[in-house]
Scaffold this active site. Structure first.
Site, PDB file in Angstrom:
ATOM      1  N   TRP A  82       0.824  -1.210   0.000  1.00 11.72           N
ATOM      2  CA  TRP A  82       0.000   0.000   0.000  1.00 11.72           C
ATOM      3  C   TRP A  82       0.862   1.265   0.000  1.00 11.72           C
ATOM      4  CZ3 TRP A  82      -5.023  -0.782  -0.972  1.00 11.72           C
ATOM      5  CH2 TRP A  82      -5.552  -2.058  -0.715  1.00 11.72           C
ATOM      6  N   LYS A 101      -6.209  -0.307  -4.829  1.00 14.80           N
ATOM      7  CA  LYS A 101      -6.992   0.908  -5.016  1.00 14.80           C
ATOM      8  C   LYS A 101      -6.155   1.888  -5.835  1.00 14.80           C
ATOM      9  CE  LYS A 101     -10.452   0.889  -1.399  1.00 14.80           C
ATOM     10  NZ  LYS A 101     -11.094   1.626  -0.287  1.00 14.80           N
ATOM     11  N   ASP A 129     -33.009  -2.285 -16.162  1.00 16.35           N
ATOM     12  CA  ASP A 129     -33.748  -1.807 -15.001  1.00 16.35           C
ATOM     13  C   ASP A 129     -33.984  -0.303 -15.091  1.00 16.35           C
ATOM     14  OD1 ASP A 129     -34.649  -1.937 -12.101  1.00 16.35           O
ATOM     15  OD2 ASP A 129     -32.970  -0.540 -11.965  1.00 16.35           O
ATOM     16  N   GLU A 161     -37.675  -2.291 -18.746  1.00 15.04           N
ATOM     17  CA  GLU A 161     -38.586  -2.092 -17.625  1.00 15.04           C
ATOM     18  C   GLU A 161     -39.101  -0.652 -17.705  1.00 15.04           C
ATOM     19  OE1 GLU A 161     -38.774  -2.357 -12.753  1.00 15.04           O
ATOM     20  OE2 GLU A 161     -37.225  -1.228 -13.784  1.00 15.04           O
TER      21      GLU A 161
END
Length: 650
Positions: free
Chosen positions: A80, A110, A320, A374
């Protein structure tokens, strides 16, 4: 390009200019994005460039963060510590890192961005896997799936018979189920039940399990709580080998608000992926809204669609929240009572354009893919080809039908059922557009509502479903559960959808483990054993659903809307009869009395299905019929239906 949509629906003529604008914006977006000779197929390759890529002698990592001042890659592979892993600024806000050797597969990672002089840490936007850390936020994980697909995806040769499923709640145990267990235990159930398509919910990574998968954080990552990427690939491949197609319930209508896990404030701004200010907030859902007019956002979302088709071999998508995308007010509080509501300043033209681009891309990647919208608003052309002036979906969901049934069960008595209103609800749809019909989906099972079986049976479902107990409540529930499904199945669309477990009247509701219920799994599982218990009546509903689905396999009547003929509908006696393809459907919705009906029928009928059969928990067959001199004479028991095959007399 001619507007053939006007041939389907002449009432759209006053809005011809709006439809022309739809087509012009689509063409303009393609030209802007693709230039003269480019294709969407080549354009939507972000997942092959961004994120982690293994090359011959090195690996690369790329991220788009235009507002960042500096960028680093950190993870447990480098303690890290960002020293030695600073990324170089490239064109258009892209940051790039090139490192010799092999990808550190399995490492948690990350991207560290310096924004306004301070470091912020984000899960890479194209990450394929993410897991929770000790702070209950997500870390990205570098993966390289190795699964090799063995089976060719089946083509859809009949109406889509869709089994809507959620991996996590598919176990009977008090736990989150896995991809492997779903493959082993649930796929055979779906195949045996007769469905030909699976619609998988909650696959895209979402931090909150209770969001049902609709608050997505990482659009290229699968939900790690269910297992690994290889395991999902094997599940889909196994389904293909069983003749089942698999659709992804894709969520491009909004994104989770979480900062750090997902895309919100990724580079320190609200405008990187989303609209700024109020336009970027969905107040009802408490989520972020994409800016569909921004080229980089279009590239991200289209690349996402191609990724799921290419890497995981999904056979299409159920989109959706399309209504929310189509309108600036997200359709909230709007009654779409006239055509002007579809073509106004409230319409988000950029979102319409994006949906058209999405459908064209999907066809280029897989011409056999299925797309379903939808959309509760009934936007004209939603399920018409783009070439006609439509938006390009294959089907829209018949969303008003579950609402009709729940309203009937909540607010009216059985003898107040309006058959004309029912006929209208089940048969009226946009000219030329195909629908997926359903009596209930996951929406009707969530906390705050009830499944149809729970509305019908209520507390009696707990103590009166055994085969030795006489219960008028249960007899009514079984009868109406079957009638509601059969009339919806046969009339409501050119395809059909059932939510996992509802085929046998699964009791209770859906509620995920959360602090409000003591993290209880009681309502976040499927009690399959109920349908397998010979002492319980759930087995009758399962047998009924199987044989109902088999009607479509044998007679393929769903996608023959032109053959639909109303033969009888009368509220006073609660009788309904209609013919579709080779089949004649006759219903007696009367709760008390048997009814007589005679129909002129030059062809000799053959009874092939009776809801009152004792193998479906009925009392009969009690209904009877005779055929003589071109007339079919029937006596129908209360709350029953019969299906006849029409054959020539000779």
């Amino acid at each position: 390009m001619p507007l053939n949509i006007l041939d389907y629906d002449p009432y759209l003529e006053p809005f011809k200019s709006d439809l022309e604008l739809r087509m012009w914006e689509f063409a303009r977006a393609k030209k802007r994005l693709l230039g003269v000779n480019g294709t969407l197929l080549d354009f939507a390759n972000g997942y092959k460039y961004f994120g982690f890529q293994q090359e011959k002698n090195n690996w690369t990592f790329r991220e788009w963060a235009p507002n960042a001042e500096r960028a680093y890659l950190v993870g447990d592979f480098n303690g890290w510590n960002h020293d030695g892993y600073e990324m170089k600024a490239s064109y258009g806000g892209v940051w790039e890192l090139v490192t010799p050797g092999l990808l550190p597969v399995g490492s948690k990672v990350k991207v560290e961005l310096v924004v306004n002089g301070s470091s912020v840490f984000r899960v890479p936007s194209y990450i394929m896997y993410a897991v929770p850390n000790e702070t209950h936020q997500l870390d990205g994980v570098i993966i390289q799936p190795t699964y090799e697909f063995k089976n060719i995806a089946p083509k859809l040769k009949e109406a889509p018979l869709i089994y809507e499923a959620h991996i996590g709640i598919s176990s009977e145990d008090y736990k989150i189920n896995s991809y492997k267990e779903f493959q082993r235990d649930v796929l055979p159930r779906i195949k045996k039940a007769g469905y030909n398509t699976i619609q998988l919910m909650a696959i895209m990574e979402h931090p909150l399990y209770a969001s049902f998968g609709y608050q997505v954080s990482n659009f290229f990552a699968i939900s790690s709580r269910f297992g690994t990427a290889d395991e999902l690939m094997e599940l889909i491949d196994t389904a293909h080998g069983m003749g089942l197609r698999v659709l992804l319930d894709v969520v491009h209508s909004h994104a989770v608000k979480n900062v750090g896990d997902g895309l919100n404030m990724f580079d320190g701004t609200t405008s990187q992926y989303f609209h700024e200010g109020a336009r970027g907030e969905h107040k009802a859902w408490n989520t972020k809204l994409f800016n569909y007019g921004k080229d980089e956002v279009i590239h991200f979302l289209l690349s996402n669609l191609k990724f799921w088709l290419d890497v995981y071999k999904f056979d299409g998508f159920r989109f959706d929240g399309v209504t929310s995308m189509l309108y600036h007010n997200h359709g909230l509080g709007t009654a779409f009572t006239d055509y002007s509501k579809y073509f106004s300043l409230n319409t988000d033209v950029e979102a319409v354009t994006y949906l058209m681009l999405a459908n064209e891309l999907i066809r280029q990647v897989n011409p056999d893919a299925t797309t379903i919208a939808e959309d509760m608003s009934g936007m004209p052309g939603m399920a018409l080809p783009i070439s006609t002036g439509g938006i390009g979906f294959d089907y829209r969901l018949s969303m008003g039908i579950p609402d009709f049934w729940i309203k009937q069960l909540k607010e009216k008595s059985d003898d107040e059922l309006d058959l004309m209103a029912l006929w209208w609800e089940l048969t009226i749809r946009r000219p030329g557009e195909k629908n997926i019909g359903y009596a209930e989906s996951h929406d009707q099972a969530l906390v705050g509502d009830k499944t149809i079986m729970m509305w019908l049976a209520d507390a009696a479902i707990y103590d009166s479903m055994d085969i030795h107990t006489d219960s008028l409540v249960i007899y009514r529930a079984l009868a109406l559960h079957k009638l509601i499904r059969l009339v919806t199945f046969s009339l409501a669309g050119e395809g059909y959808l059932n939510f996992m477990g509802n085929e046998f009247g699964h009791p209770e509701w859906l509620d995920f483990p959360r602090p409000g219920n003591g993290d209880d799994f009681q309502h976040a599982r499927r009690q399959w054993s109920l349908s397998e218990n010979e002492e319980l009546r759930f087995k009758y509903l399962l047998a009924f659903d199987h044989d109902m689905v088999e009607l479509e396999h044998q007679y393929e009547f769903m996608e023959k809307p032109d053959t639909l003929q109303q033969r009888w509908v009368k509220n006073s006696d609660k009788l309904l009869a209609y013919q579709k393809g080779e089949l004649l459907f006759v219903f007696n919705f009367n709760p008390t009395f048997e009814e007589r009906l005679s129909l002129d029928l030059p062809e000799r009928p053959e009874l092939i299905f009776d809801t009152d059969d004792n193998k479906y928990g009925g009392f009969g067959p009690r209904s009877s019929f005779g055929y003589s001199k071109g007339k079919l004479n029937m006596v129908l028991a209360p709350r029953t239906a019969m299906v006849f095959k029409i054959t020539n007399e000779d």
